[in-house]
Design a protein around this motif. Sequence first.
Motif, short mmCIF file in Angstrom:
data_model
loop_
_atom_site.label_atom_id
_atom_site.label_comp_id
_atom_site.label_asym_id
_atom_site.label_seq_id
_atom_site.Cartn_x
_atom_site.Cartn_y
_atom_site.Cartn_z
N LEU A 26 0.84 -1.08 0.07
CA LEU A 26 -0.02 0.05 -0.05
C LEU A 26 0.91 1.21 0.19
N VAL A 27 1.96 1.37 0.77
CA VAL A 27 2.96 2.67 0.85
C VAL A 27 3.54 2.78 -0.35
N VAL A 28 3.67 1.56 -1.27
CA VAL A 28 4.70 1.40 -3.23
C VAL A 28 3.38 2.19 -3.59
N VAL A 29 2.36 1.66 -3.68
CA VAL A 29 1.60 2.48 -4.13
C VAL A 29 0.83 3.83 -4.41
N VAL A 30 0.62 4.07 -2.82
CA VAL A 30 0.85 5.73 -2.56
C VAL A 30 1.64 6.78 -3.22
N LEU A 31 2.64 5.85 -2.87
CA LEU A 31 3.38 6.69 -3.63
C LEU A 31 4.12 6.88 -5.41
N LEU A 32 3.85 5.62 -5.82
CA LEU A 32 3.78 5.98 -7.43
C LEU A 32 2.55 6.55 -7.76
#
Length: 82
Positions: A26-32
């Motif tokens: 989820l953190v990676v998706v939010v950053l992308l």
Amino acid sequence: MDTAVRQADQLASAAVTGWAVVFGVLVVVVLLLAFWWGGRRARRRRMPPRDPQPGATSWHEPQRTETHHSARLHGGDDDPGS
């Protein structure tokens, strides 16, 4: 009983690991998504005009004789020795 406790510990650690992986994804998706959204906003931003700006030609490279220090080195007007 010992086996049941070990199984419960393994199950709990697997659940914690699973939640950590989900949180990381989820953190990676939010950053992308944030980078994608910021890029869209930057592309929509108005570009500065291409014509010359006021005062753009008011500066030039100084010549060696135009600076105070180099004038002294080359025997300029403010040379105390002359």
